[in-house]
Motif scaffolding. Structure first.
Motif, mmCIF file in Angstrom:
data_model
loop_
_atom_site.group_PDB
_atom_site.id
_atom_site.type_symbol
_atom_site.label_atom_id
_atom_site.label_comp_id
_atom_site.label_asym_id
_atom_site.label_seq_id
_atom_site.Cartn_x
_atom_site.Cartn_y
_atom_site.Cartn_z
ATOM 1 N N GLY A 283 -0.783 4.033 -6.181
ATOM 2 C CA GLY A 283 -2.151 4.442 -7.178
ATOM 3 C C GLY A 283 -2.710 5.962 -6.986
ATOM 4 O O GLY A 283 -3.337 6.223 -7.661
ATOM 5 N N GLN A 284 -2.118 6.652 -5.732
ATOM 6 C CA GLN A 284 -2.557 8.174 -5.645
ATOM 7 C C GLN A 284 -1.545 8.927 -5.958
ATOM 8 O O GLN A 284 -0.264 8.879 -5.993
ATOM 9 N N PRO A 285 -2.040 10.118 -6.470
ATOM 10 C CA PRO A 285 -1.006 11.043 -6.786
ATOM 11 C C PRO A 285 -0.240 11.761 -5.663
ATOM 12 O O PRO A 285 -0.546 11.807 -4.453
ATOM 13 N N GLY A 286 0.569 12.420 -6.010
ATOM 14 C CA GLY A 286 1.728 13.363 -5.163
ATOM 15 C C GLY A 286 2.319 12.217 -4.074
ATOM 16 O O GLY A 286 2.384 11.107 -4.166
ATOM 17 N N SER A 287 2.626 12.844 -2.836
ATOM 18 C CA SER A 287 3.382 11.977 -1.764
ATOM 19 C C SER A 287 2.591 12.324 -0.604
ATOM 20 O O SER A 287 2.193 13.312 -0.050
ATOM 21 N N ILE A 288 2.726 11.222 0.483
ATOM 22 C CA ILE A 288 2.044 11.381 1.700
ATOM 23 C C ILE A 288 3.066 12.201 2.569
ATOM 24 O O ILE A 288 2.726 13.183 3.393
ATOM 25 N N LEU A 289 4.436 12.238 2.423
ATOM 26 C CA LEU A 289 5.491 13.087 3.097
ATOM 27 C C LEU A 289 6.540 13.016 2.242
ATOM 28 O O LEU A 289 6.999 12.033 1.805
ATOM 29 N N SER A 290 7.179 13.992 2.038
ATOM 30 C CA SER A 290 8.428 14.268 1.407
ATOM 31 C C SER A 290 9.414 15.096 2.270
ATOM 32 O O SER A 290 9.312 15.813 2.988
ATOM 33 N N VAL A 291 10.945 14.847 2.148
ATOM 34 C CA VAL A 291 11.784 15.103 2.899
ATOM 35 C C VAL A 291 12.849 15.712 2.046
ATOM 36 O O VAL A 291 13.397 14.947 1.359
ATOM 37 N N ASP A 292 13.350 17.005 2.102
ATOM 38 C CA ASP A 292 14.519 17.771 1.307
ATOM 39 C C ASP A 292 15.635 17.694 2.491
ATOM 40 O O ASP A 292 15.748 18.446 3.246
ATOM 41 N N LEU A 293 16.585 16.393 2.094
ATOM 42 C CA LEU A 293 17.634 16.355 3.269
ATOM 43 C C LEU A 293 18.731 17.145 2.751
ATOM 44 O O LEU A 293 18.880 17.652 1.613
ATOM 45 N N ARG B 34 0.883 -0.995 -0.126
ATOM 46 C CA ARG B 34 0.020 -0.079 -0.058
ATOM 47 C C ARG B 34 0.800 1.068 -0.007
ATOM 48 O O ARG B 34 0.426 2.221 -0.672
ATOM 49 N N ARG B 35 1.868 1.108 0.662
ATOM 50 C CA ARG B 35 2.830 2.274 0.842
ATOM 51 C C ARG B 35 4.389 1.981 0.508
ATOM 52 O O ARG B 35 4.651 0.901 0.788
ATOM 53 N N ILE B 36 4.561 2.812 -0.341
ATOM 54 C CA ILE B 36 6.160 2.747 -0.701
ATOM 55 C C ILE B 36 7.149 4.004 -0.481
ATOM 56 O O ILE B 36 6.452 5.083 -0.508
ATOM 57 N N LEU B 37 8.307 3.828 0.245
ATOM 58 C CA LEU B 37 8.988 4.717 0.442
ATOM 59 C C LEU B 37 10.479 4.832 -0.511
ATOM 60 O O LEU B 37 11.091 3.577 -0.542
ATOM 61 N N ILE C 260 13.847 12.195 -0.168
ATOM 62 C CA ILE C 260 12.927 11.030 0.446
ATOM 63 C C ILE C 260 11.407 11.445 -0.012
ATOM 64 O O ILE C 260 10.930 12.358 0.096
ATOM 65 N N LEU C 261 10.691 10.283 -0.343
ATOM 66 C CA LEU C 261 9.341 10.480 -0.818
ATOM 67 C C LEU C 261 8.598 9.100 -0.351
ATOM 68 O O LEU C 261 8.903 8.055 -0.728
ATOM 69 N N ASN D 268 3.212 4.461 8.604
ATOM 70 C CA ASN D 268 3.186 5.806 8.891
ATOM 71 C C ASN D 268 4.265 6.228 9.904
ATOM 72 O O ASN D 268 4.125 7.523 10.459
ATOM 73 N N ARG D 269 5.366 5.605 9.843
ATOM 74 C CA ARG D 269 6.454 6.158 10.191
ATOM 75 C C ARG D 269 7.807 5.466 9.472
ATOM 76 O O ARG D 269 7.705 4.318 9.004
ATOM 77 N N PHE D 270 8.975 6.168 9.418
ATOM 78 C CA PHE D 270 10.180 5.705 8.778
ATOM 79 C C PHE D 270 11.404 6.212 9.544
ATOM 80 O O PHE D 270 11.286 7.285 10.034
ATOM 81 N N ILE D 271 12.459 5.190 9.392
ATOM 82 C CA ILE D 271 13.835 5.738 9.750
ATOM 83 C C ILE D 271 14.601 6.094 8.482
ATOM 84 O O ILE D 271 14.596 5.544 7.364
ATOM 85 N N SER D 272 15.364 7.191 8.796
ATOM 86 C CA SER D 272 16.407 7.673 7.599
ATOM 87 C C SER D 272 17.749 7.715 8.149
ATOM 88 O O SER D 272 18.020 8.326 9.282
#
Length: 522
Positions: A360-370, A338-341, A354-355, A384-388
């Motif tokens: 199947g949905q446009p845009g991103s749920i969360l994006s990060v400009d590192l 369902r979700r892809i990082l 990071i996106l 709904n959470r991730f480690i970078s």
């Protein structure tokens, strides 16, 4: 319990409110040390983070996901002389923590490869955060090594490559004792990826010009000659769907029980190559990171529905700073696809490294400009959470420092605000859509989630046959309530795995929080 050694990493409190999207905390090297986090994973149902940092003073460390100023729980700095990246893997429990590192032995041209096991529960009991066992992979090699574990924590494997013999060595280890269960040698010209299916039944090794697939008896199921080396290899949960990069294409093979059939092909653009791929558990969703080998600051991220090869998501990044390679370097996916990082090195502009996208949905749920480049991204079980784990500067630029960060999407409606410890208070915060009488139910996770639409809205995920403690909440802000409980003191509490879910009374009837937190007492 912290070992005596170099100063502890610098820690930063959460930079956003507990329910807002963004960073929750970050861990950086102390001012007296230089390291970059290169590998990380979740354990304990996504409530703990096990990570490795490489550099002048390598270390491994365990952190809580609680949004506190000091999430660090345990660390081991006994990696003097380590060369290359330190790797980590973890089973579902905090007593199943593993690391792999290499030492320059017997001389600077060769490497000794060591696998270790740690037990956070034993350390919490005062036994020190020291390796329970160490496995030496034997022959000195001259290339990096890899480590992998299955989802249940029952199969542990490690692999090395020796270019002088053009040979890959694969070791199967007992996750509990470290005993060597089996060893296989395979021909290869490099070692780019070691992959274990989630059920532990199949192994893939991208060995330079050859891709090997083995079963749980180390029988060769597939041998594919590759025109170029690739690290883009992925399995479905049972290993019966295999995807791998081959130049400007990704090939997908299915094993219906009689061996892998002929591949279907997904083509990229003329100058693109697949650098990363990932498959959902059922093998029906494929994610691909494409990199343009001609315009090296360009990359494309795609999500494809199989077997129709229908493209569901596509994000292309162009432009950027000349000379910087925008390389898709890491990719993760929730088991249901369902979700892809996606993680990219970046192109030195405002495009996100990071996106997180929804299939199947446009845009991103969360994006990060590192400010720099990620080395590893790990998506939590619920998506709904991730480690970078990232470097402070672009991957093409010299730097000796980096940061481990926890990000959340802001979708959780129940948050554990403290690290569960014996004799300490444990607070829970609930986000409401409107003021309502609310309880936090604390008990144990149920094996079979329950749904009774006539009685309540949502899915009840606690075990109704075991003790459930209802905690009354008090308002602390706009549509936010808090509950707390004192964790009993004593060593008997160490390792206890709890579960908590909010019960909310609304004008239309009771409602359960969508989020269930899984505290582990350490």
């Amino acid at each position: 319990m912290l070992l005596v050694g170099p100063p502890a990493p610098q820690l930063q409190a959460q930079s956003t409110a507990p329910f807002a999207p963004g960073e929750r905390w970050s861990v950086r090297p102390p001012s007296s040390a230089t390291w970059i986090p290169r590998d990380a994973t979740f354990t304990a149902q996504g409530e703990l983070v096990w990570a490795a940092a490489s550099g002048v003073r390598p270390e491994v460390f365990l952190s809580s996901v609680a949004p506190v100023s000091d999430p660090l729980l345990l660390r081991d700095t006994d990696f003097d002389g380590a060369v290359g990246a330190v790797s980590v893997a973890a089973g579902p429990r905090p007593d199943q923590l593993y690391s792999l590192h290499q030492l320059s032995r017997p001389d600077s041209t060769l490497r000794q490869t060591l696998v270790r096991r740690y037990d956070a529960e034993s350390a919490a009991l005062g036994n020190g955060f020291l390796p329970l066992w160490t496995h030496d992979m034997g022959a000195a090699v001259n290339a990096p090594a890899f480590l992998a574990i299955d989802r249940a924590g029952t199969v542990l494997i490690a692999a090395t490559y020796d270019s002088s013999r053009s040979e890959v060595q694969l070791d199967r280890l007992d996750p509990l004792s470290g005993a060597l269960l089996g060893r296989v040698h395979l021909d290869g010209t490099a070692l780019r990826r070691l992959l274990l299916s989630a059920d532990g039944k199949r192994i893939a090794l991208a060995a330079g010009s050859t891709l090997w697939v083995l079963d749980d008896d180390d029988t060769v199921l597939l041998e594919v000659e590759l025109p170029t080396s690739t690290a883009a290899v992925a399995f479905s949960r049972d290993g019966r769907t295999l995807a791998y990069g081959m130049g400007r294409s990704v090939l997908v093979r299915e094993d219906a029980g009689t061996g892998f059939g002929a591949p279907s092909t997904i083509d990229g653009r003329i100058d693109d190559i697949a650098t990363e791929v990932r498959l959902s558990d059922d093998g029906a969703t494929l994610a691909i990171g494409w990199w343009n080998t001609f315009v090296q600051s360009e990359a494309e991220l795609e999500v494809v529905s199989l077997p129709t090869n229908t493209r569901l998501n596509s994000v292309r990044q162009t432009g950027g700073t000349p000379g910087l390679q925008n390389f898709p370097v890491t990719l993760d996916m929730t088991p249901d696809g369902r979700r892809i990082l996606f993680g990219l090195w970046g192109s030195g502009d405002s495009s996100s490294e990071i996106l997180l996208v929804e299939r199947g949905q446009p845009g991103s749920i969360l994006s990060v400009d590192l400010p720099g480049s990620p080395y590893d991204l790990v998506l939590g079980p619920a998506g709904n959470r991730f480690i970078s784990a990232s470097k402070d500067l672009h991957a093409n630029l010299f730097a000796t420092s980096g940061v481990l960060q926890l990000f959340e999407t802001g979708e959780r409606d129940l948050v554990m605000m403290d690290i569960p410890k014996p004799g300490h208070a444990l607070r829970f915060l609930v986000q409401l859509s409107e003021p309502a009488m609310t309880w936090v139910l604390v008990g144990f996770a149920g094996a079979n989630p329950l749904e009774f639409p006539r009685l309540f809205e949502g899915v009840f995920q606690l075990d109704p046959a075991r003790t459930i403690l209802p905690l009354i909440t008090v308002p602390i802000g706009a549509n936010q309530v808090q509950a707390s409980v004192q964790v009993p003191d004593g060593s008997i509490m160490i390792g206890l795995e709890l579960a908590a879910q909010a019960w909310i009374t609304t004008p239309t009837g009771p409602k359960l929080s969508g989020t269930v937190v899984r505290p582990v007492v350490l």
